[in-house]
Design a protein around this motif. Structure first.
Motif, short mmCIF file in Angstrom:
data_model
loop_
_atom_site.label_atom_id
_atom_site.label_comp_id
_atom_site.label_asym_id
_atom_site.label_seq_id
_atom_site.Cartn_x
_atom_site.Cartn_y
_atom_site.Cartn_z
N GLU A 100 29.81 -11.91 -4.86
CA GLU A 100 31.23 -11.19 -4.46
C GLU A 100 31.14 -10.57 -3.76
OE1 GLU A 100 31.95 -10.34 -8.59
OE2 GLU A 100 33.05 -8.87 -7.61
N TYR A 101 30.04 -9.71 -3.54
CA TYR A 101 30.10 -7.82 -2.63
C TYR A 101 28.78 -8.43 -1.21
CZ TYR A 101 31.79 -5.88 -6.69
OH TYR A 101 32.27 -5.86 -7.72
N ARG A 102 28.93 -10.51 -0.55
CA ARG A 102 27.83 -10.67 0.07
C ARG A 102 28.55 -9.78 1.30
NH1 ARG A 102 24.24 -13.52 0.86
NH2 ARG A 102 23.91 -14.70 3.53
N GLY A 103 27.91 -8.89 2.69
CA GLY A 103 28.28 -8.27 3.28
C GLY A 103 29.31 -7.09 2.89
N ARG A 104 29.95 -7.14 2.53
CA ARG A 104 30.96 -5.68 1.38
C ARG A 104 30.33 -4.91 1.71
NH1 ARG A 104 34.36 -8.35 -1.94
NH2 ARG A 104 36.40 -6.69 -0.79
N VAL A 105 29.12 -4.27 0.94
CA VAL A 105 28.28 -3.17 0.95
C VAL A 105 27.50 -2.27 2.20
CG1 VAL A 105 26.99 -2.26 -0.42
CG2 VAL A 105 28.37 -4.19 -1.02
N GLY A 106 28.28 -0.78 2.78
CA GLY A 106 27.34 -1.04 3.21
C GLY A 106 26.47 0.57 2.56
N VAL A 107 25.15 0.58 3.37
CA VAL A 107 24.04 1.16 2.74
C VAL A 107 23.13 1.99 3.79
CG1 VAL A 107 23.52 0.56 1.40
CG2 VAL A 107 22.28 -0.39 2.97
N ALA A 108 22.13 2.98 3.90
CA ALA A 108 22.08 3.86 4.97
C ALA A 108 20.45 3.96 4.26
CB ALA A 108 22.45 5.05 5.42
N PRO A 109 19.10 2.85 4.42
CA PRO A 109 18.08 3.03 3.95
C PRO A 109 16.89 4.15 4.90
CG PRO A 109 18.70 0.37 4.75
CD PRO A 109 20.15 1.96 5.54
N SER A 110 16.91 4.29 6.20
CA SER A 110 16.15 5.00 6.55
C SER A 110 17.40 6.65 6.06
CB SER A 110 16.58 5.32 8.03
OG SER A 110 17.52 5.30 8.61
#
Lengths: 336, 511
Positions: free
Chosen positions: A154-164
């Motif tokens: 249900e969260y597919r493509g809906r969560v933003g992250v900043a891995p760097s």
């Protein structure tokens, strides 16, 4: 013609003025390299200078860039104190033996989970990891109870992250300590496979969530509080994962004294000052960070940290683990 | 200056500008294995490929946009020419991280424009976004030198061509374009170097170039980051050498005092004005509008805090621009008038230095000064060193335009002056310098605008407590104080406009 001459004289005058003030700072002043911005430390510096009569020279910058500068300067650094936005950069300096141990009395001002075991740095304030969400698109009862749920369909493509970003990396280091490398790696892979959206930093994520580009983002709590302070009508809200979930652990900002400092006495006084209840109240009254000294409450709109918060991780190791954490993130496919 | 003296001066300049490259070489020599591993890894090669692709596309687009705008402003009767002359160079002053952030907020889905009129069409991520933003922010690198060149183009050749029956288009292709070639190439090269060294825009727009790897790894894996920085520098050196070979030796002439030929656009006047407004809208108006929105939305702004930083910004920028001119002029003379190895070497290090990340330039100067013997060591973190760092970083912009300027001085005039018995100094002051002035000022203007928005070098090398508007903007953005950041950014843009007008446009226009 005369106007041109006047203009030239004026420009030269300004020049001379600026150049004379700029040639060499006050060599006797306590020199602070601050990875914390002026808004989050400036008033405290002024107060300290006023109370103690110790002059202060401050250089603001990105914590990472300042750490690189300190490493390049080595023993000859003009800096006495380093304020960092994250423990990761401090670990980099500790590895290179550039930090001096703080005294016992200083360390006692803060609960021991917020300082390094060998006393090389101490926490000043904390930022909490949260899930920022768009309240127009998501109702509060739909919110996940754990950060681990974010890999579900249900969260597919809906969560933003900043891995760097350093704060995401510190968070992953914490998760490795609390949950083990295997579970962390699986979670990171899950995020990548679930088409998590990559952003540059916390600001970019909160901005995208408030605009409705994505409904969720993993960030530090501080940024959305600032966004709402600038525009209370924004639909972005912070969600704290309940029950001590690793997704909402606090990360500390730090202060340390440099080994190359020629004013270590004044430097230590400054560190002690930052931990006094009086200075700590600045964080509860003027900014949206968590104060760390016992007895000082955070701003009313923040969900308080649990009493005697158990971090469940060794903050000291964050710096040392930075490189292997970055590798883990890269291997998951989240970051190039 | 006599030739040997000129060579000696140029050699000194080359040594100074080689400092960042020497630093990267020294640091990489400590771990040569890392360098090889870095350059041979698939990941690095892909990032290099993306940097080159972005650099090439942005350079080509900026060459077209910048030249077309310059032609329209100088050679047509488009309405509002004086206004365009002030507005068109200005996108250059917007730091790319601000430009990218503001454009996302303005044009993305749910952004300001979307909320206002329900429109969101511009690409604001990945390659497309980076291409759009960087083109809109860098075309002035081409616009400024081409505009300066166009204003000094003799009309006699064109008039002759027309009298011989060639139509406008053929005259443009055969007469005007070859005369502009040097200026267009000069600007295009600068755009390319700017683009491959940019971090602010590609990071926010999520396009993985070499600079992103350099920054992402700068603490985690410093040897890798240093190796990739050296790779970036080497790519720049190769491109600069290539451009030098490609530049050729087209014969160009300068004149002054004559009004340029003007094409009457007739009914197309307003259509051309509309086209001119496009780059200004994307590169200047949209970011400015977003900044104004944030600034107005915030409460309790204390503008008095910005006066000191504004004065400091103006002072160091003007200093950097003037010093750059003085430093690069001998290099321009040597490279244009003589064949010399020293000249080629100086040209390469000066121009390629523009492509190095600001952080590498700053750390290099830390490395070379902090352990140096006195009095060099006491220059550490003082204004003279800061200005020197700006000159090393941005001197390329002054040099490429100075070369165009020197190449435009007709040999016949020089000979005439010599025939009349004018001494070397007098010839230079009375004949050459006035002819070269517009292009030299354009170059100084580029250095000025770049210095005003410079960030990493300022943060690390300025005297403690020395604030510029750019550092104010950055510090406030970092912790999401957008109203404050926006006020400082708007002041930065206004101050740049003022200085560009005072120091470049007004003096250029003087007969």
């Amino acid at each position: 013609m005369t106007r041109q001459v006047t203009l030239r004289v004026l420009i030269l005058g300004v020049f001379a003025g600026v150049l004379s003030t700029g040639c060499g700072g006050d060599r006797d002043a306590l020199t602070i390299y601050s990875g914390r911005s002026e808004n989050l430390i400036g008033p405290l510096l002024e107060q300290f200078a006023e109370e103690t009569d110790i002059a202060i020279d401050v250089r603001y910058g990105d914590s990472t860039d300042l750490a690189l500068l300190l490493a390049e300067e080595g023993e000859r650094t003009p800096a006495d104190v380093f304020l960092s936005q994250s423990p990761g950069t401090v670990g980099f300096l500790a590895e290179r033996d550039l930090l001096a141990p703080l005294g016992e009395e200083t360390l006692e001002a803060v609960p021991s989970q917020f300082e390094s075991a060998d006393g090389l740095w101490v926490g000043v304030s904390a930022r909490r990891r949260v899930l920022v969400y768009n309240s127009d698109d998501v109702s509060p009862d739909e919110l996940p109870r754990s950060v681990f749920e974010l890999t579900a369909a249900e969260y597919r493509g809906r969560v933003g992250v900043a891995p760097s970003n350093a704060s995401f990396q510190d968070f992953v280091s914490v998760m490795r300590q609390a949950e083990g490398d295997e579970r962390t790696a699986a979670w990171l892979r899950g995020l990548a496979e679930n088409d998590a959206q990559i952003y540059a930093n916390n600001n970019a994520i909160v901005e995208a969530v408030s605009r409705g580009e994505i409904p969720f983002g993993l960030v530090n709590h501080y940024y959305n509080e600032r966004f709402l302070d600038e525009d209370p009508d924004l639909p972005s809200r912070n969600h704290v994962f309940p029950d001590g979930d690793v997704g909402s652990i606090p990360l500390v900002t730090t202060v340390s004294v440099l080994a190359g400092s020629g004013r270590s006495e004044e430097a230590r006084r400054f560190v002690e000052f930052l931990l006094t209840p009086e200075a700590q109240r600045f964080y509860s009254e003027e900014t949206f960070e968590y104060p760390l000294a016992p007895g000082v409450e955070p701003a009313a709109r923040l969900e308080p940290l649990a009493e005697d918060v158990e971090l469940g991780y060794d903050i000291e190791r964050l710096g040392a683990e930075l490189e292997s954490t970055a590798r883990l993130i890269a291997d998951s496919g989240l970051e190039e | 200056m006599s030739a040997p003296a000129l060579r000696a001066a140029v050699a000194a300049v080359a040594v100074a500008f080689a400092a960042p490259f020497a630093y990267l070489a020294v640091r990489n020599a400590a771990e040569p294995g890392e360098l090889w591993a870095a350059v041979s890894s698939a990941r690095a090669l892909e990032a290099v490929g993306r940097s080159l692709l972005l650099g090439t596309c942005v350079a080509a687009a900026a060459a077209f946009v910048g030249s077309a705008c310059a032609w329209a402003v100088v050679r047509t009767d488009v309405p509002g020419r004086r206004l365009w002359r002030v507005l068109l160079p200005l996108p250059l002053v917007i730091p790319s991280f601000i430009g990218a952030f503001a454009l996302i907020a303005a044009f993305a889905r749910g952004g300001l424009l979307d909320r206002l009129i329900g429109v969101h069409g511009l690409p604001v991520s990945g390659f497309d976004g980076a291409f759009l933003v960087l083109t809109a922010l860098t075309y002035p690198y081409v616009y400024l030198p081409v505009e300066a060149r166009l204003r000094r183009l003799p009309r006699s050749l064109e008039e002759a061509s027309r009298l011989l029956g060639r139509r406008g288009a053929a005259t443009f292709r055969l007469i005007v374009l070859p005369q502009l070639r040097g200026a267009i190439l000069a600007g295009t090269l600068l755009v390319f170097l700017y683009t491959i060294s940019d971090f602010g825009a590609v990071q926010l727009l999520r396009f993985d170039t070499l600079t992103r790897s350099i920054y992402a790894n700068r603490l985690l894996d410093q040897p890798l980051s240093l190796a990739l920085s050296l790779v970036l520098g080497l790519i720049a050196l190769v491109v600069v050498a290539g451009e030098r070979a490609f530049r050729g030796r087209a014969h160009v002439e300068s004149t002054r005092g004559a009004e340029p030929l003007v094409v009457e656009l007739g009914k197309l006047r307003w259509a051309v004005a509309a086209l001119l407004s496009l780059p200004v809208l994307i590169g200047l108006v949209a970011p400015t509008a977003a900044l104004t929105y944030w600034a107005v939305r915030g409460r309790g702004l204390d503008l008095a805090d910005l006066i000191g930083p504004a004065v400091s910004t103006a002072a160091v920028s003007v200093a950097a621009a003037l010093v750059s001119l003085v430093v690069v002029l001998p290099v321009a003379y040597l490279t244009v008038r003589h064949r010399s190895r020293v000249g080629e070497l100086a040209n390469a290090v000066v121009v390629a230095g523009f492509a190095l990340p600001g952080l590498a330039v700053a750390l290099a100067l830390v490395y070379w000064t902090i352990d140096a013997p006195q009095p060099l060591a006491s220059a550490y973190q003082t204004l003279p060193l800061l200005v020197f760092a700006y000159v090393v970083h941005f001197g390329a912009q002054g040099l490429r335009t100075a070369q165009v300027a020197v190449a435009g001085i007709p040999a016949s005039l020089e000979e005439a002056a010599r025939g009349l018995g004018a001494g070397r100094r007098r010839r230079w002051l009375r004949v050459e310098l006035p002819l070269a002035t517009p292009a030299l000022l354009a170059g100084a203007g580029l250095v000025l605008l770049s210095t005003m928005k410079e960030l990493p070098v300022t943060l690390l090398l300025a005297p403690a407590g020395f604030e510029t508007l750019a550092t104010k903007v950055w510090v406030a953005t970092e912790d999401a104080f957008f109203a404050e950041a926006s006020a400082a950014a708007l002041l930065l843009i206004a101050l740049s406009a003022l200085l560009t007008w005072l120091l470049v446009l007004r003096m250029e226009a003087a007969p």
